[in-house]
Design an enzyme around this catalytic site. Structure first.
Site, mmCIF file in Angstrom:
data_model
loop_
_atom_site.group_PDB
_atom_site.id
_atom_site.type_symbol
_atom_site.label_atom_id
_atom_site.label_comp_id
_atom_site.label_asym_id
_atom_site.label_seq_id
_atom_site.Cartn_x
_atom_site.Cartn_y
_atom_site.Cartn_z
ATOM 1 N N HIS A 91 -61.414 35.808 -3.578
ATOM 2 C CA HIS A 91 -61.379 34.348 -3.609
ATOM 3 C C HIS A 91 -61.377 33.769 -2.197
ATOM 4 C CE1 HIS A 91 -59.134 30.513 -5.199
ATOM 5 N NE2 HIS A 91 -60.442 30.376 -5.269
ATOM 6 N N HIS A 116 -60.855 36.477 -16.326
ATOM 7 C CA HIS A 116 -59.544 36.144 -15.763
ATOM 8 C C HIS A 116 -59.535 34.653 -15.469
ATOM 9 C CE1 HIS A 116 -56.110 35.900 -13.097
ATOM 10 N NE2 HIS A 116 -55.857 37.183 -13.220
ATOM 11 N N GLU A 153 -52.368 29.052 0.552
ATOM 12 C CA GLU A 153 -51.439 29.748 -0.337
ATOM 13 C C GLU A 153 -50.386 30.528 0.448
ATOM 14 O OE1 GLU A 153 -53.892 32.290 -2.669
ATOM 15 O OE2 GLU A 153 -55.092 30.670 -3.510
ATOM 16 N N TYR A 167 -46.562 43.152 -7.378
ATOM 17 C CA TYR A 167 -47.631 42.191 -7.647
ATOM 18 C C TYR A 167 -48.887 42.981 -7.981
ATOM 19 C CZ TYR A 167 -50.976 38.395 -6.818
ATOM 20 O OH TYR A 167 -51.978 37.463 -6.945
ATOM 21 N N HIS A 222 -59.342 36.462 0.345
ATOM 22 C CA HIS A 222 -58.224 37.299 -0.073
ATOM 23 C C HIS A 222 -58.515 37.839 -1.465
ATOM 24 C CE1 HIS A 222 -57.441 33.102 -1.202
ATOM 25 N NE2 HIS A 222 -56.864 33.597 -2.299
#
Length: 453
Positions: A349, A306, A355, A364, A385
């Site tokens: 992450h 990814h 963010e 989402y 997160h």
């Protein structure tokens, strides 16, 4: 939706030209709403046609490099010195400006909100703005603020400009028209609109909704621009031709009006006797625009892994540090997922950037429950997160066949600065107290023995 709204809207006789657009990003445009109103061969004639006044609006210092030098020449019914008067201070108590570090009782953590409630009273676009976070310092022109808005009334004789920064508007529910000095922009959900610093405008509703709701990024720093594509090459992501700048349009009315200004975090108003949206012709590269997010051409991994979410950057506002944005505007649009042997959602992450996310429609992929259209989340710098438990289980155990991720449009305002929560955001009734629990099902699988668990 927008076609219906266009049919319903009836232009007043004092409003010349409906919305029309010129394609391109950062172009040197020229447009006139009356024939011969735009001077040719020079900027400031001794006398302008139609009795207009010539005026320059500068978005950069005179001596900025050519690639970042921005200005437009406006030919208008009255000069801007007549569009203000003796100012008096006013207050928009829910619109905050960095630096802003209020005292509230909400502890540090990952945060998520359901949508703003619909207004219980009549609110215009300006009155409906609610600041969620601030970052940086508007007085030194760095950082940003993330706002949510919900309104249900038009700005009829009210006009506004923001000296503190440009406004990137992201509607979630309801189409509306942004009537700027340089022309009209009709914008609907899945489109964005940008109003430059210092440009006068008003917002009126299109269509028939109970509430008009969305998000705003107030960018205090260097203006948004297109990111460099690097080895991606000359195409894909947000292509310049898909940005639309309005043709000239003006409003010629003699009636009591109010001009409101945001300047260094404070608000001021002046009474005038006419509309300030009186630009009959203009040329230059300092201009508002809109962009249809559905025209974004995403790139991604076509074999495994990814890639970083920076590949979904629509616009970036650079800082003085190379490769580090003052703020990025990033989207997560429909796309195909085809990677083999790969955990396909965004990975877990921790990030030096902060963010703020919103959802325009659909779901989402990293959090299919709890994050709804009109909702918001905040993951500040170095706070972990990633996918919730159900998203992790689904992606870890699902068949890895090609899947189209459809019916989705999430976005992110990402900044190099920590985002300070406002008291309004900390005390908002739609704050999801149980958000942190979305990861509680992620238990230890490691037992010291080899093999896939």
């Amino acid at each position: 939706m927008l076609e219906k709204a266009e049919r319903q809207r009836k232009a007043a006789p004092d409003q010349q030209r409906s919305a029309g657009y010129m394609p391109g990003f950062g172009n040197d445009f020229e447009t006139e709403s009356l024939p011969g109103s735009l001077p040719q061969g020079q900027n400031s004639p001794q006398k302008c046609n139609y009795g207009l006044y010539a005026e320059q609006l500068s978005g950069s210092p005179f001596t900025a490099p050519r690639g970042t030098n921005e200005r437009s020449w406006l030919y208008r019914i009255r000069p801007s010195v007549r569009h203000t008067g003796r100012f008096t201070k006013i207050d928009y108590p829910h619109w905050k400006t960095a630096p802003h570090t209020p005292e509230h009782s909400l502890a540090l953590g990952q945060l998520r909100w359901s949508p703003l409630p619909a207004p219980s009273q009549s609110l215009t676009f300006l009155q409906g703005i609610r600041t969620m976070t601030t970052a940086g310092d508007a007085l030194t022109q760095v950082g940003m603020a993330a706002h949510a808005y919900a309104f249900n009334a038009d700005m009829v004789d009210d006009y506004f400009f923001n000296a503190d920064g440009e406004l990137l508007i992201v509607p979630e529910t309801g189409a509306f028209q942004v009537f700027t000095e340089l022309g009209r922009i009709d914008v609907e959900p899945s489109e964005i609109c940008l109003v430059p610093r210092g440009m006068m405008f008003k917002v009126t509703r299109l269509g028939d909704e109970k509430v008009w709701r969305g998000y705003i990024c107030e960018n205090y720093g260097a203006k948004f621009t297109l990111p460099d594509r690097g080895p991606i090459g000359a195409n894909c992501l947000a292509n310049p031709r898909d940005f639309k700048t309005p043709v000239a349009a003006y409003e010629d009315k003699e009636t009591p009006c109010r001009v409101q200004v945001k300047w260094c975090g404070s608000f001021h108003t002046a009474e005038i006797a006419h509309s300030p949206l009186d630009v009959v012709a203009w040329h230059g590269n300092y201009a508002p625009y809109k962009y249809d997010l559905k025209t974004f051409s995403p790139v991604g991994a076509i074999l495994f892994d990814h890639p970083d979410p920076s590949i979904f950057t629509v616009l970036t506002a650079p800082s003085g540090e190379e490769g580090t944005a003052n703020v990025d505007f990033v989207i997560f649009p429909p796309r195909w997922l085809v990677a083999e042997h790969t955990f396909r959602p965004p990975w877990y992450h921790r990030n030096i950037m902060s963010e703020f996310m919103g959802l325009i429609h659909g779901r989402y992929d990293a959090k299919e429950e709890g994050f709804v259209p009109g909702g918001m989340s905040l993951h500040n710098m170095m706070l972990a997160h990633g996918p919730d438990f159900s998203g992790f289980e689904k992606a870890s155990n699902g068949e890895l066949k090609p899947v189209k991720l459809d019916n989705t449009m999430a976005f992110m305002f990402e900044t190099r600065f920590p985002q300070q929560l406002t008291t309004f955001a900390a005390e908002l009734e739609t704050l999801q107290d149980d958000y942190i629990d979305c990861w509680s099902g992620l238990e230890r699988k490691f037992d010291g023995t080899p093999g896939i668990k």
